[in-house]
Write a protein that holds these residues in place. Structure first.
Motif, mmCIF file in Angstrom:
data_model
loop_
_atom_site.group_PDB
_atom_site.id
_atom_site.type_symbol
_atom_site.label_atom_id
_atom_site.label_comp_id
_atom_site.label_asym_id
_atom_site.label_seq_id
_atom_site.Cartn_x
_atom_site.Cartn_y
_atom_site.Cartn_z
ATOM 1 N N ALA A 110 44.847 115.044 11.393
ATOM 2 C CA ALA A 110 44.301 114.448 12.610
ATOM 3 C C ALA A 110 42.956 115.052 12.975
ATOM 4 C CB ALA A 110 45.282 114.639 13.763
ATOM 5 N N GLY A 111 42.502 116.027 12.176
ATOM 6 C CA GLY A 111 41.211 116.647 12.424
ATOM 7 C C GLY A 111 41.239 117.700 13.518
ATOM 8 N N SER A 112 42.442 118.162 13.912
ATOM 9 C CA SER A 112 42.538 119.123 15.013
ATOM 10 C C SER A 112 42.357 120.563 14.564
ATOM 11 C CB SER A 112 43.898 118.974 15.718
ATOM 12 O OG SER A 112 44.050 117.668 16.219
ATOM 13 N N VAL A 113 42.673 120.866 13.288
ATOM 14 C CA VAL A 113 42.568 122.249 12.788
ATOM 15 C C VAL A 113 41.845 122.225 11.453
ATOM 16 C CG1 VAL A 113 44.690 122.992 13.964
ATOM 17 C CG2 VAL A 113 44.810 122.138 11.615
ATOM 18 N N PRO A 114 41.194 123.332 11.082
ATOM 19 C CA PRO A 114 40.526 123.386 9.781
ATOM 20 C C PRO A 114 41.537 123.564 8.647
ATOM 21 C CG PRO A 114 40.292 125.472 10.911
ATOM 22 C CD PRO A 114 40.935 124.529 11.891
ATOM 23 N N VAL A 115 41.096 123.288 7.417
ATOM 24 C CA VAL A 115 41.976 123.349 6.266
ATOM 25 C C VAL A 115 42.443 124.767 5.974
ATOM 26 C CG1 VAL A 115 40.117 123.661 4.572
ATOM 27 C CG2 VAL A 115 42.268 122.536 3.875
ATOM 28 N N ILE A 116 41.682 125.765 6.419
ATOM 29 C CA ILE A 116 42.071 127.141 6.141
ATOM 30 C C ILE A 116 43.413 127.485 6.774
ATOM 31 C CG2 ILE A 116 40.840 128.083 8.139
ATOM 32 C CD1 ILE A 116 40.241 130.543 6.396
ATOM 33 N N GLN B 102 46.598 129.141 4.989
ATOM 34 C CA GLN B 102 47.252 130.335 5.525
ATOM 35 C C GLN B 102 48.770 130.132 5.635
ATOM 36 O OE1 GLN B 102 45.069 130.749 9.200
ATOM 37 N NE2 GLN B 102 43.653 132.281 8.350
ATOM 38 N N GLN B 103 49.166 128.977 6.135
ATOM 39 C CA GLN B 103 50.599 128.721 6.293
ATOM 40 C C GLN B 103 51.273 128.504 4.939
ATOM 41 O OE1 GLN B 103 52.055 129.182 9.120
ATOM 42 N NE2 GLN B 103 54.122 128.678 8.406
ATOM 43 N N GLN B 104 50.542 127.888 4.008
ATOM 44 C CA GLN B 104 51.103 127.735 2.663
ATOM 45 C C GLN B 104 51.370 129.102 2.030
ATOM 46 O OE1 GLN B 104 48.166 125.256 0.723
ATOM 47 N NE2 GLN B 104 49.426 123.393 0.967
ATOM 48 N N SER B 105 50.476 130.043 2.254
ATOM 49 C CA SER B 105 50.672 131.404 1.747
ATOM 50 C C SER B 105 51.911 132.037 2.365
ATOM 51 C CB SER B 105 49.435 132.253 2.032
ATOM 52 O OG SER B 105 49.633 133.595 1.640
ATOM 53 N N VAL B 106 52.068 131.830 3.676
ATOM 54 C CA VAL B 106 53.237 132.382 4.361
ATOM 55 C C VAL B 106 54.532 131.786 3.795
ATOM 56 C CG1 VAL B 106 54.457 132.487 6.569
ATOM 57 C CG2 VAL B 106 52.004 132.947 6.472
ATOM 58 N N VAL B 107 54.536 130.474 3.564
ATOM 59 C CA VAL B 107 55.723 129.807 3.004
ATOM 60 C C VAL B 107 56.038 130.364 1.620
ATOM 61 C CG1 VAL B 107 56.623 127.612 2.148
ATOM 62 C CG2 VAL B 107 55.456 127.708 4.362
ATOM 63 N N SER B 108 55.018 130.525 0.794
ATOM 64 C CA SER B 108 55.242 131.050 -0.570
ATOM 65 C C SER B 108 55.790 132.474 -0.531
ATOM 66 C CB SER B 108 53.923 131.015 -1.356
ATOM 67 O OG SER B 108 53.458 129.695 -1.502
ATOM 68 N N GLN B 109 55.242 133.294 0.360
ATOM 69 C CA GLN B 109 55.741 134.664 0.488
ATOM 70 C C GLN B 109 57.204 134.676 0.940
ATOM 71 O OE1 GLN B 109 53.033 136.570 3.184
ATOM 72 N NE2 GLN B 109 51.349 136.646 1.710
ATOM 73 N N GLN C 33 45.920 130.298 14.309
ATOM 74 C CA GLN C 33 47.065 130.275 13.421
ATOM 75 C C GLN C 33 47.531 131.685 13.039
ATOM 76 O OE1 GLN C 33 48.984 127.984 12.569
ATOM 77 N NE2 GLN C 33 50.144 128.902 10.872
ATOM 78 N N VAL C 34 46.591 132.617 12.967
ATOM 79 C CA VAL C 34 46.956 133.990 12.597
ATOM 80 C C VAL C 34 47.954 134.568 13.596
ATOM 81 C CG1 VAL C 34 46.086 136.342 12.294
ATOM 82 C CG2 VAL C 34 44.799 134.406 11.382
ATOM 83 N N ASP C 35 47.777 134.256 14.888
ATOM 84 C CA ASP C 35 48.708 134.748 15.905
ATOM 85 C C ASP C 35 50.118 134.205 15.662
ATOM 86 O OD1 ASP C 35 46.699 136.145 17.140
ATOM 87 O OD2 ASP C 35 46.213 134.537 18.549
ATOM 88 N N VAL C 36 50.188 132.953 15.251
ATOM 89 C CA VAL C 36 51.491 132.348 14.958
ATOM 90 C C VAL C 36 52.128 133.019 13.744
ATOM 91 C CG1 VAL C 36 52.690 130.224 14.296
ATOM 92 C CG2 VAL C 36 50.833 130.149 15.972
ATOM 93 N N ILE C 37 51.316 133.271 12.723
ATOM 94 C CA ILE C 37 51.835 133.904 11.509
ATOM 95 C C ILE C 37 52.387 135.302 11.813
ATOM 96 C CG2 ILE C 37 51.183 134.851 9.259
ATOM 97 C CD1 ILE C 37 49.222 132.517 8.980
ATOM 98 N N ILE C 38 51.634 136.043 12.628
ATOM 99 C CA ILE C 38 52.093 137.384 13.010
ATOM 100 C C ILE C 38 53.394 137.300 13.800
ATOM 101 C CG2 ILE C 38 51.552 139.391 14.429
ATOM 102 C CD1 ILE C 38 48.610 138.980 13.709
ATOM 103 N N ALA C 39 53.475 136.339 14.717
ATOM 104 C CA ALA C 39 54.682 136.180 15.526
ATOM 105 C C ALA C 39 55.861 135.744 14.664
ATOM 106 C CB ALA C 39 54.434 135.162 16.639
ATOM 107 N N GLU C 40 55.605 134.883 13.661
ATOM 108 C CA GLU C 40 56.676 134.471 12.747
ATOM 109 C C GLU C 40 57.223 135.666 11.970
ATOM 110 O OE1 GLU C 40 55.392 129.876 11.589
ATOM 111 O OE2 GLU C 40 54.554 131.576 10.480
ATOM 112 N N ALA C 41 56.329 136.522 11.502
ATOM 113 C CA ALA C 41 56.752 137.709 10.768
ATOM 114 C C ALA C 41 57.583 138.634 11.649
ATOM 115 C CB ALA C 41 55.541 138.456 10.219
ATOM 116 N N GLN C 42 57.229 138.740 12.931
ATOM 117 C CA GLN C 42 57.996 139.574 13.849
ATOM 118 C C GLN C 42 59.398 139.015 14.080
ATOM 119 O OE1 GLN C 42 55.316 139.594 17.207
ATOM 120 N NE2 GLN C 42 54.286 141.490 16.550
#
Length: 461
Positions: free
Chosen positions: A197-203, A207-214, A421-430
């Motif tokens: 939808a053009g709301s967030v950049p592809v990076i 980042q989330q794909q990396s989290v899923v793979s990990q 998104q980094v804040d979400v990733i950190i919170a998911e890890a917690q």
């Protein structure tokens, strides 16, 4: 130091609010995680696992064989008091190669046939105290073997319980990691939608794909840990490795209800008198004491070699010979006798052996005293472990609630464009860390409780 000297155990007093938190959490965990159990083809309950191990475990079977050997040795020592009997018989034939004549000049038959027999019995009248000491030593060894078998069964049961709880823990961690992976994947799908939808950049997608793979790697590792933990358990049950995949573990027989937890909170703690009674009653200590008594009797065995020995024999025998076998006339005779042997000098070998045995006996007594002190220390540490585990369970309730709230807030900020998104990733890890801590705390508590029960001999298999 007196072998029965005691030390006061560490007392504990869990605050009421903390206790209520623990009760709430365990009730929730038993329900939530019970619904996530992996379904297997043949679920073995913890009670079934213990029964199988007691029948099939190598250690149990070895202790049983040791008991059989001790029983035979005890019987052999007692039977040594009985008289011994022996019957012998012989026939002999000889042929002279040189011709002989009698004094009257008549030829002597060169053939000679002889018959001999003897039936006799012997009994030890006094064997230097050897037989009495041998019976005592064998009897104490038999007692030690009986106590050892009983305690080995307790050890095997506890080892099975420990392995079973560890298997449950790793199994729940598989479910926890799978749940987190599903949430990460859902978040990835959401980020992809926002990117489209053009709301967030592809990076942010990357980042989330990396989290899923990990997290996928974590799931794989968790499954492997569970399979290895299950293999450790099934090995104790002497189940063939090629059938491991057919078995699963479950919460059946493991009580995590509110009533069970409350009863543990009000349970009477070990007192010095209880500790002393356990030192007198637990089979491992009884086995050590019986072995010490056997060693003392073994010293008397060696000492008997320094004392005189008196024996008696009696029997019936006969002998006869003739040039023709039918003409042999047997002369029968009764015989009886006494034999006395007095050791004079053996190069001091037996005396030196007695000194060696006495030193080894003192060492065994020291080892028993050390084992008793170790037991007191283990009980104190066991109480500490239960208290710490209970406190950890209570702490993980707050940890998980805070982590989930932090994730919700980070996700909401990202949704309205106020966060990254980094804040979400950190919170998911917690959140994942909190879930892992919660599972580990629960099963650490269960294991600590079972270990204390084992130390206090509250189970009987």
């Amino acid at each position: 130091m007196n072998l029965f000297e005691t030390k006061l155990p560490i007392q504990r007093n869990v605050p009421i609010m903390k206790t209520l938190s623990i009760i709430f959490f365990l009730g929730f965990a038993a329900t939530a995680y019970g619904q996530q159990r992996i379904t297997g083809t043949n679920e073995i309950s913890i009670d079934q696992a213990i029964r199988i191990a007691l029948d099939s475990n190598y250690t149990t079977r070895g202790a049983l064989y040791n008991l059989d050997a001790a029983q035979y040795t005890s019987t052999k020592a007692s039977d040594n008091l009985l008289p011994t009997a022996l019957a012998t018989g012989s026939y002999g034939y000889s042929h002279n190669l040189t011709s002989q004549t009698s004094i009257f000049g008549t030829p002597v038959d060169p053939n000679l046939h002889s018959l001999r027999y003897n039936v006799g019995a012997a009994v030890n009248i006094y064997n230097g105290g050897f037989d009495a000491a041998n019976i005592r030593s064998a009897g104490y060894n038999l007692d030690a073997a009986k106590y050892n078998l009983k305690w080995v069964r307790q050890q095997v049961a506890f080892n099975v319980v420990s392995a079973y709880i560890n298997a449950l823990r790793t199994k729940e961690l598989v479910a926890t990691n799978q749940k987190t992976l599903a949430e990460y994947q859902a978040q990835l799908d959401r980020i992809k939608g926002l990117y489209s939808a053009g709301s967030v950049p592809v990076i942010q997608v990357y980042q989330q794909q990396s989290v899923v793979s990990q997290q996928d790697v974590q799931v794989i590792q968790a499954r492997n840990n569970y399979q290895n933990a299950k293999a450790d358990l099934l090995f104790l049950l002497n189940i063939a490795p090629n059938t491991y995949s057919q078995y699963e573990v479950g919460l059946a027989g493991i009580d995590t209800s509110l009533n069970a937890l409350k009863s543990k909170e009000t349970e009477v703690q070990p007192t010095p008198s209880l500790i002393n009674s356990l030192l007198d009653q637990r089979e491992d200590f009884l086995a050590q004491r019986a072995s010490i008594l056997s060693s003392e009797a073994a010293i008397d065995l060696t000492r008997s070699s320094l004392l005189p020995k008196l024996g008696a024999t009696g029997g019936l025998g006969g002998f006869g010979s003739n040039s023709s076998l039918p003409g042999v006339q047997i002369i029968h005779a009764l015989n009886a006798g006494l034999s006395l042997s007095i050791p004079i000098y053996d190069a001091a070998q037996n005396r030196l052996q007695i000194e060696i045995q006495e030193v080894q006996l003192d060492e065994s007594k020291v080892q028993l005293e050390q084992a008793e002190e170790q037991f007191r220390s283990d009980v104190a540490k066991g109480q500490n472990n239960v208290l710490a585990a209970e406190e950890a369970v209570a702490a993980t309730v707050t940890e998980l609630q805070s982590a989930e709230e932090s994730l919700r807030a980070a996700d909401e900020r990202l949704r309205v464009g106020a966060g990254i998104q980094v804040d979400v990733i950190i919170a998911e890890a917690q959140v994942q860390t909190a879930r892992t801590d919660r599972v580990n705390a629960l099963y650490n508590y269960l294991l600590a409780d079972k270990q204390l029960e084992y130390l206090l001999a509250k189970t009987n298999y």
